[in-house]
Design an enzyme around this catalytic site. Structure first.
Site, mmCIF file in Angstrom:
data_model
loop_
_atom_site.group_PDB
_atom_site.id
_atom_site.type_symbol
_atom_site.label_atom_id
_atom_site.label_comp_id
_atom_site.label_asym_id
_atom_site.label_seq_id
_atom_site.Cartn_x
_atom_site.Cartn_y
_atom_site.Cartn_z
ATOM 1 N N HIS A 52 0.845 -1.209 0.000
ATOM 2 C CA HIS A 52 0.000 0.000 0.000
ATOM 3 C C HIS A 52 0.868 1.242 0.000
ATOM 4 O O HIS A 52 2.091 1.156 0.108
ATOM 5 C CB HIS A 52 -1.003 -0.011 1.152
ATOM 6 C CG HIS A 52 -0.431 0.124 2.533
ATOM 7 N ND1 HIS A 52 0.368 -0.837 3.122
ATOM 8 C CD2 HIS A 52 -0.537 1.116 3.461
ATOM 9 C CE1 HIS A 52 0.709 -0.452 4.336
ATOM 10 N NE2 HIS A 52 0.187 0.734 4.580
ATOM 11 N N HIS A 54 1.455 3.944 1.845
ATOM 12 C CA HIS A 54 1.997 4.734 2.965
ATOM 13 C C HIS A 54 3.529 4.830 2.921
ATOM 14 O O HIS A 54 4.209 3.876 2.546
ATOM 15 C CB HIS A 54 1.545 4.127 4.296
ATOM 16 C CG HIS A 54 0.100 4.421 4.605
ATOM 17 N ND1 HIS A 54 -0.656 3.666 5.477
ATOM 18 C CD2 HIS A 54 -0.721 5.400 4.135
ATOM 19 C CE1 HIS A 54 -1.879 4.174 5.549
ATOM 20 N NE2 HIS A 54 -1.953 5.218 4.734
ATOM 21 N N ASP A 56 5.873 4.759 5.070
ATOM 22 C CA ASP A 56 6.716 3.806 5.806
ATOM 23 C C ASP A 56 6.774 2.447 5.110
ATOM 24 O O ASP A 56 7.446 1.532 5.595
ATOM 25 C CB ASP A 56 6.255 3.664 7.270
ATOM 26 C CG ASP A 56 4.859 3.083 7.415
ATOM 27 O OD1 ASP A 56 3.936 3.542 6.691
ATOM 28 O OD2 ASP A 56 4.677 2.175 8.250
ATOM 29 N N HIS A 57 6.117 2.331 3.941
ATOM 30 C CA HIS A 57 6.158 1.090 3.164
ATOM 31 C C HIS A 57 6.815 1.287 1.793
ATOM 32 O O HIS A 57 7.303 0.333 1.204
ATOM 33 C CB HIS A 57 4.747 0.516 2.999
ATOM 34 C CG HIS A 57 4.143 0.137 4.320
ATOM 35 N ND1 HIS A 57 3.990 -1.155 4.721
ATOM 36 C CD2 HIS A 57 3.726 0.910 5.366
ATOM 37 C CE1 HIS A 57 3.482 -1.174 5.956
ATOM 38 N NE2 HIS A 57 3.308 0.063 6.361
ATOM 39 N N HIS A 109 -7.572 -0.636 5.492
ATOM 40 C CA HIS A 109 -6.522 0.262 6.001
ATOM 41 C C HIS A 109 -6.338 1.403 5.010
ATOM 42 O O HIS A 109 -6.331 2.571 5.372
ATOM 43 C CB HIS A 109 -5.243 -0.534 6.209
ATOM 44 C CG HIS A 109 -4.062 0.273 6.675
ATOM 45 N ND1 HIS A 109 -3.995 0.844 7.925
ATOM 46 C CD2 HIS A 109 -2.906 0.617 6.052
ATOM 47 C CE1 HIS A 109 -2.847 1.498 8.054
ATOM 48 N NE2 HIS A 109 -2.165 1.379 6.925
ATOM 49 N N ASP A 126 -0.226 -3.672 6.371
ATOM 50 C CA ASP A 126 -0.865 -3.156 7.588
ATOM 51 C C ASP A 126 -2.319 -3.609 7.707
ATOM 52 O O ASP A 126 -3.147 -2.927 8.310
ATOM 53 C CB ASP A 126 -0.827 -1.620 7.599
ATOM 54 C CG ASP A 126 0.568 -1.077 7.858
ATOM 55 O OD1 ASP A 126 1.491 -1.872 8.102
ATOM 56 O OD2 ASP A 126 0.729 0.160 7.809
ATOM 57 N N HIS A 164 4.543 -4.545 10.889
ATOM 58 C CA HIS A 164 4.898 -3.832 12.125
ATOM 59 C C HIS A 164 5.021 -4.782 13.306
ATOM 60 O O HIS A 164 4.278 -5.766 13.394
ATOM 61 C CB HIS A 164 3.839 -2.770 12.485
ATOM 62 C CG HIS A 164 3.833 -1.580 11.575
ATOM 63 N ND1 HIS A 164 4.615 -0.466 11.802
ATOM 64 C CD2 HIS A 164 3.151 -1.339 10.430
ATOM 65 C CE1 HIS A 164 4.395 0.420 10.835
ATOM 66 N NE2 HIS A 164 3.508 -0.094 9.982
HETATM 67 FE FE FE Z 1 2.697 0.919 8.174
HETATM 68 ZN ZN ZN Z 2 0.022 1.762 6.500
#
Ligand code: FE
Ligand code: ZN
Length: 254
Positions: A52, A54, A56-57, A109, A126, A164
């Site tokens: 996805h 985001h 942090d990915h 999400h 996530d 995570h």
């Molecule tokens: Fe994340």
């Molecule tokens: Zn995420």
């Protein structure tokens, strides 16, 4: 099949899979540095998979492409993932080096979130966490519940590679919901020991999650009763139980 979690940021894992020649698959590289350190001067990765959009990915993808130009980047169709080279959608088979993965759409999400299942592994970003699940930023409870049900239907020995390390905090909430569940009590003990020793709690087994994760257990009478007690009203179906659990968790402090 051995999948290696590379820690990134405070609590992310970037997942790495390596074939016999050292060539890798990289999943959700939010940061390039841990991947560059792990792969060193070895051969370039086969591919990058993204679940996805985001940061942090996907935040490390451009730097990895600068190091290894032309590496295929598989991602769900979403204009927010500019670094993708190949869009995937539900049901697609993704071939990466010696491996094959099936794409599952798991909205909730985010609206375009996908998971990759194959080789006994599940890369679920996530959407599903050990003893928990992702927050619903772009979906309804019914959507997220259906996405989790899709993942929960995979074989029980599937190794679940979540993005995570939230397991210890999730365990506190799971025990608040489902305190009499012996499988959960045993898993919580194991998690405390792993974290005390600085070890990852992942991957987790899907069968274990079905036995312990309250978000996969909305049909269980004890979970439903706890959700209704907390919501203070009757809940009509499993998706409503799920929604009530998600709201409860959002405000939960251990
Ligand atoms: Fe994340
Ligand atoms: Zn995420």
């Amino acid at each position: 099949m051995h999948a290696l979690p590379l820690p990134a940021f405070d609590d992310n894992y970037i997942w790495l899979l390596r074939d016999g020649t050292g060539r890798a698959l990289v999943v959700d590289p939010g940061d390039a540095a841990p991947v560059l350190a792990a792969l060193g001067d070895g051969p370039p990765p086969h591919a990058i998979l993204l679940t996805h959009h985001h940061g942090d990915h996907i935040g490390g993808v451009d730097e990895l492409l600068a190091r290894w130009p032309g590496t295929p980047v598989f991602a769900p169709r979403d204009e927010r993932i500019a670094s993708a080279s190949q869009w995937v959608e539900s049901g697609d088979e993704v071939a990466v080096g010696p491996w094959r993965f099936r794409v599952l759409a798991v909205p909730g999400h985010t609206r375009s979130h996908v998971a990759y299942h194959g080789e006994g592994l599940l890369f679920c970003g996530d959407t599903l966490f050990s003893l928990g699940c992702g927050r619903m930023f772009e979906g309804t409870a019914a959507q997220m519940h259906a996405s989790l049900a899709r993942l929960a239907a995979l074989p029980g020995d599937t190794k679940v590679c979540c993005a995570h390390e939230y397991t210890l905090a999730n365990a506190a909430f799971a025990l608040a919901v489902d305190p009499e569940n012996p499988a959960l009590q045993a898993r919580a003990d194991a998690i405390r020991s792993l974290r005390a020793a600085g070890q990852p709690t992942l991957p987790t087994r899907l069968g274990e999650e079905r036995a312990c994760n309250p978000f996969l257990r909305c049909a269980e009478p004890a979970v439903r009763a706890a959700a209704q007690r907390h919501a203070g009203r009757p809940l009509a179906n499993d998706a409503e139980v799920f929604g009530a659990l998600r709201v409860w968790k959002d405000g939960f402090r251990a």
